[in-house]
Design an enzyme around this catalytic site. Structure first.
Site, mmCIF file in Angstrom:
data_model
loop_
_atom_site.group_PDB
_atom_site.id
_atom_site.type_symbol
_atom_site.label_atom_id
_atom_site.label_comp_id
_atom_site.label_asym_id
_atom_site.label_seq_id
_atom_site.Cartn_x
_atom_site.Cartn_y
_atom_site.Cartn_z
ATOM 1 N N GLU A 95 1.200 3.716 1.987
ATOM 2 C CA GLU A 95 1.877 4.016 3.255
ATOM 3 C C GLU A 95 3.142 3.187 3.412
ATOM 4 O OE1 GLU A 95 -1.293 3.194 2.704
ATOM 5 O OE2 GLU A 95 -2.644 3.849 4.296
ATOM 6 N N HIS A 143 0.841 -1.189 0.000
ATOM 7 C CA HIS A 143 0.000 0.000 0.000
ATOM 8 C C HIS A 143 0.882 1.248 0.000
ATOM 9 C CE1 HIS A 143 -3.730 -2.202 1.870
ATOM 10 N NE2 HIS A 143 -3.346 -2.714 0.728
ATOM 11 N N CYS A 157 -5.883 1.233 6.003
ATOM 12 C CA CYS A 157 -6.548 -0.038 6.272
ATOM 13 C C CYS A 157 -6.081 -0.553 7.636
ATOM 14 C CB CYS A 157 -6.235 -1.056 5.180
ATOM 15 S SG CYS A 157 -4.575 -1.756 5.316
ATOM 16 N N CYS A 201 -2.312 -1.146 7.718
ATOM 17 C CA CYS A 201 -1.489 0.073 7.728
ATOM 18 C C CYS A 201 -1.663 0.843 9.041
ATOM 19 C CB CYS A 201 -1.835 0.958 6.540
ATOM 20 S SG CYS A 201 -1.268 0.265 4.978
#
Lengths: 189, 435
Positions: free
Chosen positions: A63, A61, A100, A103
């Site tokens: 991040e 992702h 999410c 994360c």
């Protein structure tokens, strides 16, 4: 005072625009359009965008991408883990979609200072939508003080319509890597 | 901080227990609701039931039987549920007017009974429910293998792969870490494996980032056991009864400690490189290695069409077709290593992961993202576990993917370097037990 607040809102929006640029970059690369930037002392020190399709690793992702840039750079520069932890505790993350659950947990492990996000993530949001991992009580067992999780300040709804419209474009063009629904790939044994 | 339950009976070792989506409630503590019921004349049963279902259908209580037969002093009595009652003691006030008329015209005398609020999820729950008022019970028909029990053969291979994970967890010099092994259960093939890599370790096996994926090779049970030491049952120098261990090297047990941790002779690498996270990256690296070009995606689409086209085929037939497709893929990869490729899966769809400790929330969610089908772990994680201990991610309905979670019961002493491990030799040790 009011002028100050307006200035701050403008500043937050400017940072989010940089994150949206990253999301747009993801979209152009046929990735789920999420992007982020990490800010330290009012300077952008890292940017990231979703790379799950390209890497075939669904944990890549935005991040994670941005955090990895910093970890590599700081380790190359010889920072100790204590230094690294200290730097992250001064960082603010701007991300176009609510982090999410994975994360959000990772950001708590990292000990980031603050997070601003665009739209909420009703399916897997970890900063209030499904779980609230940014509140310090939710991480770690209270009996074991050492492993107590760190919370972080979290504000949502920053330029959410822009973030959502990117998702819309993505689903209109179709996710080429998503499986056909209801197609079991591995047979049962 | 206890990492294992110490009072497990020896007989329980190597049992595989399903960790359900909801925290189990003792059968006798199931939630109930109050309902108005009455005794009826059997002659009126048909007419009454029809009218009742019209006036007050039991929409949210489909598992509750409307009618109940009871033996009172040798006489059979018929009881029916009229409608739900509020929790308050105020009778008659909350009965719908149509119901009041019905009660009047048949001269019924009502009483309040308790019925179970939710459908039973186990036979034990159902038996308890029927003591209050009869309900129906449909045993769950799961589509994930193992929830309803493991065959002898499957439970044997589960134990073998768990042993492989335990062995990996002990392979690092100086301390015990968590370890992950990703397996394709259709071929018993190890897809990827890793130890915790928050700190770099002196590790003889190839676990460095990017190298932990395994080139296609079928892992037979003999090759597994060759890679493992054979443990014998000697309790002489067991440290089983020593003070509680904290397992400071296990990342998922102490996710927030990466910055503080004092570690000798190992240098810091990455706060998120828990075993499961690295194993996921290794499986992705394997995927990129095996299927580098986009042409295989074309193959995949073709496969998908083959599987999808016979829409009239019954589910069981369809399953057979798929099994054949997968089998031929494996055979191809065995007989012709550089020839036609096995089916490229979408991420880790259909794969299992073996972990020594229950994963933390970051790892557990990563495994949702990567579409793992089943998770097996040996020891619960009371500090930060996300599959039953602190959170229960497998029960979060909003997620777009759900895996099944199992715990393989093991003695903590299996983590001792040189001694006591209960050998899994007798087949009777491998009985599957489903809660």
């Amino acid at each position: 005072m009011e002028a100050c607040e307006t200035e701050e809102i403008i500043y937050i929006d400017e940072c989010m625009k940089l994150a949206l640029e990253q999301a747009n970059l993801a979209l152009n690369n046929l990735e789920v359009p999420v992007g982020c930037v990490i800010i330290e002392d009012e300077k952008v020190i890292a940017a990231g965008r979703n790379r799950t399709n390209e890497t075939r690793n669904a944990t890549r992702h935005a991040e994670m991408e941005a955090i990895d840039i910093l970890l590599e750079q700081w380790q190359r520069n010889g920072l100790s883990k204590a230094d690294i932890a200290k730097r992250f505790s001064k960082c603010t993350l701007y991300v176009t979609c609510e982090p999410c659950i994975m994360c959000a947990a990772a950001l708590s492990i990292l000990g980031i200072k603050e997070v601003y996000y665009g739209c909420a993530n009703d399916k897997f949001g970890g900063c209030g939508s499904i779980l609230a991992l940014h509140t310090s009580e939710s991480g770690g067992s209270t009996r074991d003080e050492v492993s107590q999780g760190r919370g972080f300040k979290c504000t949502g709804g920053i330029m959410a319509p822009e973030a959502i419209s990117l998702f819309r474009s993505f689903y209109e063009q179709g996710n080429p890597n998503a499986p056909k629904p209801h197609r079991p790939l591995a047979p049962s044994i | 901080m206890p990492s294992t339950d110490r009072n497990i009976d020896k007989e329980e070792y190597w049992k595989i227990i399903h960790i359900p989506d909801k925290a189990p409630i003792p059968p006798h503590l199931q939630p109930t609701v109050n309902a108005y019921a009455t005794v009826i004349n059997p002659k009126h049963a048909n007419t009454l039931i029809r009218r009742l279902n019209k006036i007050f259908p039991l929409e949210d209580l489909r598992h509750v039987k409307r009618i109940c037969k009871k033996c009172v002093e040798g006489n059979v009595q018929l009881l029916v549920i009229l409608c739900l009652a509020s929790d308050g003691s105020d009778q008659s006030e909350n009965i719908p007017s149509e119901m009041v008329e019905l009660i009047k015209s048949y001269q019924l005398s009502t009483f309040i009974t308790k019925v179970s609020k939710y459908a039973a999820t186990s036979k034990e729950e159902w038996e308890e429910q029927c003591k209050l008022w009869p309900t129906s019970y449909h045993p769950p028909t799961y589509n994930i293998d193992g929830i309803t029990g493991f065959s002898e053969e499957n439970s044997q291979s589960v134990c073998e792969f768990m042993k492989l994970a335990i062995d990996l967890a002990k392979s690092v010099d100086g301390q015990i870490v968590n370890a992950a092994v990703i397996v394709n259960p259709a071929s018993n093939q190890v897809v990827a494996r890793s130890c915790d890599q928050v700190f770099s370790q002196n590790n003889p096996s190839r676990n460095s980032a990017g190298e932990g994926y395994l080139e296609p090779c079928k892992l037979t049970s003999s090759s597994i056991s060759n890679g493992l030491q054979t443990y014998t049952n000697s309790s002489s120098n067991s440290s089983f009864n020593e003070q509680k261990r904290t397992y400071g090297g296990v990342s998922c047990l102490h996710p927030w400690q990466w910055a503080e941790q004092q570690s000798q002779a190992s240098c810091f690498r990455h706060p998120f490189h828990h075993a499961a996270m690295v194993a996921i990256e290794n499986s992705a690296a394997r995927d990129r290695y095996l299927f580098p070009a986009s042409e295989h995606i074309v193959d995949k689409c073709w496969q998908a069409e083959v599987m999808d086209s016979p829409s009239t085929v019954s589910p069981s037939k369809k399953q057979k077709t798929e099994t054949k497709v997968e089998d031929s893929g494996i055979q191809n990869s065995e007989h012709n290593a550089c020839g036609s490729m096995p089916v490229r899966p979408y991420l880790c769809t259909g794969y299992d992961i073996y972990l020594v400790w229950e994963p933390c929330i970051m790892c557990a969610m990563a495994l949702v993202h990567q579409r793992i089908k089943r998770i097996f772990y040996a020891f619960p994680n009371h500090n930060a576990g996300a599959l039953g201990s602190l959170h229960r991610l497998q029960g979060e309905k909003s997620l777009n993917h759900h895996y099944a979670v199992f715990r393989v019961f093991l003695p903590e002493s299996i983590l001792d370097r040189d001694d006591v491990v209960t050998a899994v030799s007798g087949s009777d040790k491998n009985k599957t037990h489903v809660l």
